[in-house]
Design a protein around this motif. Structure first.
Motif, PDB file in Angstrom:
ATOM      1  N   THR A  54       0.863  -1.178   0.000  1.00  0.00           N
ATOM      2  CA  THR A  54       0.000   0.000   0.000  1.00  0.00           C
ATOM      3  C   THR A  54       0.896   1.224   0.000  1.00  0.00           C
ATOM      4  OG1 THR A  54      -1.737  -1.136   1.232  1.00  0.00           O
ATOM      5  CG2 THR A  54      -1.781   1.270   1.239  1.00  0.00           C
ATOM      6  N   ALA A  55       0.783   2.068  -1.007  1.00  0.00           N
ATOM      7  CA  ALA A  55       1.588   3.281  -1.104  1.00  0.00           C
ATOM      8  C   ALA A  55       0.738   4.472  -0.692  1.00  0.00           C
ATOM      9  CB  ALA A  55       2.118   3.464  -2.523  1.00  0.00           C
ATOM     10  N   THR A  73      -3.775   3.258   9.848  1.00  0.00           N
ATOM     11  CA  THR A  73      -4.824   2.246   9.723  1.00  0.00           C
ATOM     12  C   THR A  73      -5.960   2.723   8.824  1.00  0.00           C
ATOM     13  OG1 THR A  73      -5.889   3.058  11.747  1.00  0.00           O
ATOM     14  CG2 THR A  73      -4.298   1.269  11.979  1.00  0.00           C
ATOM     15  N   ARG A  74      -6.067   4.035   8.594  1.00  0.00           N
ATOM     16  CA  ARG A  74      -7.099   4.566   7.693  1.00  0.00           C
ATOM     17  C   ARG A  74      -6.801   4.235   6.239  1.00  0.00           C
ATOM     18  NH1 ARG A  74      -7.037  10.729  10.112  1.00  0.00           N
ATOM     19  NH2 ARG A  74      -7.640  10.226  12.250  1.00  0.00           N
ATOM     20  N   ALA A  75      -5.527   3.997   5.927  1.00  0.00           N
ATOM     21  CA  ALA A  75      -5.137   3.785   4.532  1.00  0.00           C
ATOM     22  C   ALA A  75      -4.835   2.328   4.206  1.00  0.00           C
ATOM     23  CB  ALA A  75      -3.912   4.646   4.206  1.00  0.00           C
ATOM     24  N   ALA A  76      -4.472   1.532   5.205  1.00  0.00           N
ATOM     25  CA  ALA A  76      -4.094   0.141   4.966  1.00  0.00           C
ATOM     26  C   ALA A  76      -5.036  -0.773   5.733  1.00  0.00           C
ATOM     27  CB  ALA A  76      -2.650  -0.102   5.396  1.00  0.00           C
ATOM     28  N   LEU A 138       4.330  -2.695   3.308  1.00  0.00           N
ATOM     29  CA  LEU A 138       4.623  -3.937   2.599  1.00  0.00           C
ATOM     30  C   LEU A 138       4.098  -5.101   3.426  1.00  0.00           C
ATOM     31  CD1 LEU A 138       6.880  -1.766   1.815  1.00  0.00           C
ATOM     32  CD2 LEU A 138       8.198  -3.711   1.026  1.00  0.00           C
ATOM     33  N   ARG A 139       3.187  -5.863   2.852  1.00  0.00           N
ATOM     34  CA  ARG A 139       2.504  -6.920   3.592  1.00  0.00           C
ATOM     35  C   ARG A 139       3.111  -8.283   3.265  1.00  0.00           C
ATOM     36  NH1 ARG A 139      -1.227  -3.720   0.966  1.00  0.00           N
ATOM     37  NH2 ARG A 139      -1.999  -5.393  -0.376  1.00  0.00           N
TER      38      ARG A 139
END
Length: 781
Positions: A54-55, A73-76, A138-139
């Motif tokens: 997620t960028a 946490t709002r973005a990923a 990076l997950r």
């Protein structure tokens, strides 16, 4: 409402004043912008790397008001955080996997990297995000390129570089919950070959908990920091970048509030309910005027407590252009100090019995307190060779060295659960790594990466209590009193991790990929209360993982729609986690290997710009993170008295009451999480633009207890944030609301049954658990 009207009036006043800055360039782009990331240690388009990442761009950071690490946490959607009143006990969780432990000897499962430098302690990440250019989440295992403490993922933070021309920005924010923030940065050239950037910030918040004992507000925070960069082209091929920062964060009061108390508990055979007591003293007087519940913002303690973080870092980067490749050297030094004091008994009552009152760093106290400083230092050196050009072959190869030392003192008392100890942990890591990509004419790209890591850990522990005993023999090991043998250990391990992937472009801007990877997190000493020579002799075993992932990356409709999908399946062996265990007949927190874990799920991220004035963002994650095997887990507090499934151990015997936690969900791991966002930007005429944004985040229920206490559950909830802004030239005023629906939620839950004789559940409340409005004014020049 009166405060909101005042904020709106202030915004109107700002925009009504003349401005001196020149108008911005009105050239508009078409569709979604291209995003370049460094997820593979090489600059590449986000859509071309076979990694679930997620960028979060500078634009997203501004639009979604990502001001602190917790706001990510709002973005990923796959990212969650567990927070406590002490930042070293916080945990970053990706795909259900994180590390929560009191020990200074264990490293996190999610690495945090800031400008190519991994932070020493994960607690350093829980700070303000200022002057940031991009954040990459990076997950999945990232250990081959980012190191052994990235077995669950990595968060790569990139700050802004010096600019070619003089520029800067400044902003000020005020909120209705008594919060104030100011930050700014300036950048520009010193000469034709050298540029600089200097950023500062100051943030203050009064807190959200009232201490009825003295009227003070707790959970407050005051923080400030400075960050500077210098970039110089020493020759036409050699570039030097220097970076330094200092930050301080302090809270003058920390507190967890009462969520639930069982005043009707009757043990078997009792005719009247148990009166909750601490060290034999009824705590009921301390509960006066406190209404337990999710919306409780009151407590009564005689020790406000405090936390203080100080961190300084310096790094230097040399990049030499070899023509066919870039040779890069990154050197860093970090120094992090943390100190705290906390009220242990949770009351303002005299519960010490015959023991004397304690004097903590704030004021004399009547009850039990704990305190103690941390100090971490780290030196790292990385050298890597990175390919250049657009040919079919690209690669990176390098070596990494790290030397980190952490020490901690801890005191607790003066009654009941005494502790007074000092511990040290040092880690020396040497690694070599390489990654290779080859793109065939069929638009198929094969990638491989490998890392070989040698790690040596050492520890030292001394128990300073007068009652501490020394090692005599294997049958009389003692408790590591001063001068004791067998309380300093050393362990060394060498391991290789790898990753393989294949990426196939099936249409222009549409590709699918599949990958397999291994992860590793090294041995660890459990340096915490209850230490004995057994911990020296038996460090917690290394944690390993094997992950499989497949995904789709795509853009459609002339760059107006982006859709990325990832499915994952990861097994963990010897997962390192903290849980309650019986030690010498007493229930204490201990770091141990849980056993086998599995996390699997599906992630979807989508961005759309159907028209130039509308931007839509959405992400969703389904995560099934389970403990597959955890027999002989300790029972949660009070389970033997009020729950089921708890019984004396039989295989082996002598472990006390245990339960089987196999096939259960990991703590703070929601099965479903959704993030939705929309931003409308319209030209209002007269050199003015209007912007309106909404962001919604929903997650399913979670339990914060690895041992499954049903009272540690947070129900499903959703948060709605909104903003409205007007921009005129280079001045922008934004009115925003956080948690519009005033949805109360918690960031951590604990049960004090073992201390009070009844279930007494406390909760940690973040700032975002209450509604507040705010005004932010920005200017650029």
């Amino acid at each position: 409402m009166r405060k909101l009207i005042l904020l709106a009036s202030a915004a109107a006043g700002v925009l009504a004043t003349p401005h001196l800055a020149a108008a911005q360039d009105k050239t508009e782009s078409t569709g979604l912008a291209e995003i370049v990331v460094t997820a593979t240690k090489r600059s590449a388009n986000l859509q071309s790397v076979p990694v679930a990442v997620t960028a979060v761009t500078a634009e997203t950071i501004e639009n979604q008001r990502i001001n602190e690490f917790g706001d990510l946490t709002r973005a990923a959607a796959s990212l969650t955080l567990t927070q406590s009143t002490a930042s070293p006990n916080n945990a970053i969780i990706l795909r259900g996997i994180g590390t929560y432990a009191f020990s200074i000897g264990v490293e996190p499962s999610v690495a945090v990297i800031i400008d190519d430098v991994p932070v020493v302690q994960q607690a350093q990440a829980f700070d303000n995000l200022s002057d940031v250019e991009r954040i990459e989440v990076l997950r999945g295992p990232q250990g081959t390129l980012f190191g052994k403490n990235a077995s669950a993922g990595a968060i790569n933070i990139v700050t802004r570089d010096p600019s070619a021309a003089f520029s800067g920005h400044a902003s000020a924010t005020a909120t209705t919950d008594r919060g104030y923030k100011a930050d700014g940065a300036i950048s520009g050239p010193i000469s034709d070959t050298t540029g600089y950037r200097l950023g500062v910030y100051y943030n203050q918040w009064d807190g959200n908990v009232r201490n009825l004992h003295n009227g003070h507000r707790l959970n407050d925070n005051t923080s400030y920091g400075v960050h500077g960069k210098l970039r110089s082209e020493l020759t036409d091929k050699l570039v030097l970048s220097l970076s330094g920062s200092y930050a301080k964060s302090k809270s003058d009061g920390t507190a967890a509030t009462l969520r639930y108390i069982d005043l009707n508990y009757r043990p078997a055979g009792a005719t009247t309910p148990v009166i909750p007591r601490y060290n034999g003293v009824s705590i009921l007087p301390a509960l006066a005027d406190i209404q337990p519940g999710a919306d409780n913002r009151r407590t009564r303690v005689d020790n406000d407590g405090f936390t203080e973080n100080k961190q300084a870092s310096f790094s230097g980067k040399l990049a030499y252009d070899l023509g066919f490749a870039s040779l890069i050297s990154v050197t860093s030094y970090q120094d992090w100090k943390y100190d705290f004091s906390a009220d242990v008994d949770g009351t303002d009552l005299a519960v010490n019995g015959a023991a004397p009152n304690v004097t903590n760093p704030i004021a004399p106290g009547l009850g039990v307190s704990n305190s103690g400083p941390y100090h971490s230092k780290s030196f790292t050196q990385e050298v890597r060779l990175t390919s250049k050009g657009e040919g079919p072959l690209s690669y990176v190869a390098g070596a990494f060295f790290a030397d980190a030392k952490t020490n901690r003192s801890f005191q607790r008392g003066p009654a009941l659960i005494l502790a007074n100890w000092y511990g040290e942990q040092s880690t020396r890591s040497i690694a070599a790594f390489a990654g290779l990509d080859y793109k065939f004419p069929t638009k198929t790209t094969l990638s491989g990466a490998v890392r070989v890591n040698n790690e040596r850990i050492e520890d030292f522990f001394v128990n300073r209590l007068p009652t501490a005993t020394v090692y005599v023999s294997p049958t009389s090991i003692g408790t590591c009193g001063a001068g004791s043998q067998q309380c300093a250990g050393r362990n060394e391990d060498t391991v290789a991790t790898w990753k393989l992937s294949v990426n196939q472009e099936i249409a222009p801007r549409v590709s699918v990929y599949a990958s397999a990877a291994t992860g590793y997190k090294g041995y660890a000493y459990d340096i915490s209360s209850g230490y004995t020579p057994l911990r020296t002799q038996n460090p917690v075993r290394s944690e390993t993982s094997t992950s499989y992932e497949t995904g789709l990356k795509s853009r459609f409709f002339d760059n107006r729609l982006q859709l990325n999908i990832a499915a994952f399946y990861t097994d963990y062996d010897n997962f390192q986690a903290q849980s309650s265990q019986y030690i010498n007949g007493a229930l204490q927190q201990k770091l141990n290997n849980v056993g086998k874990l599995r996390t699997k799920g599906l992630e979807v991220e989508a961005q759309a710009m159907p028209v130039e004035w509308l931007r839509l963002d959405a992400s969703a994650a389904y995560t099934d993170a389970q403990v597959l095997s955890f027999p002989n887990a300790a029972c949660y507090p009070g389970q033997a008295q009020t729950g089921t499934g708890c019984a004396p151990s039989t295989n082996p015997t002598g472990l006390g009451n245990v339960q089987d936690r196999s096939n259960t969900q990991l703590p703070n791991s929601p099965k479903f999480k959704i993030n939705l966002g929309a931003m409308v930007t319209r030209d209002l005429g007269n050199d003015m633009k209007g912007m309106f944004g909404l962001n919604y985040q929903h997650q399913s229920k979670v339990n914060f207890d690895l041992l499954g206490n049903p009272l540690a559950e947070q129900k499903a909830y959703g948060l709605l944030n909104g903003s409205a802004a007007i921009e005129r030239g280079n001045v922008k005023a934004t009115i925003f609301v956080n948690n519009l629906l005033n949805e109360h939620f918690v960031s951590g839950i604990g049960d004090g049954f073992g201390s009070y004789g009844v279930h007494l559940v406390t909760q940690v409340l973040s700032r975002d658990s209450d509604r507040y409005f705010g005004l932010k004014v920005d200017t650029k020049f």
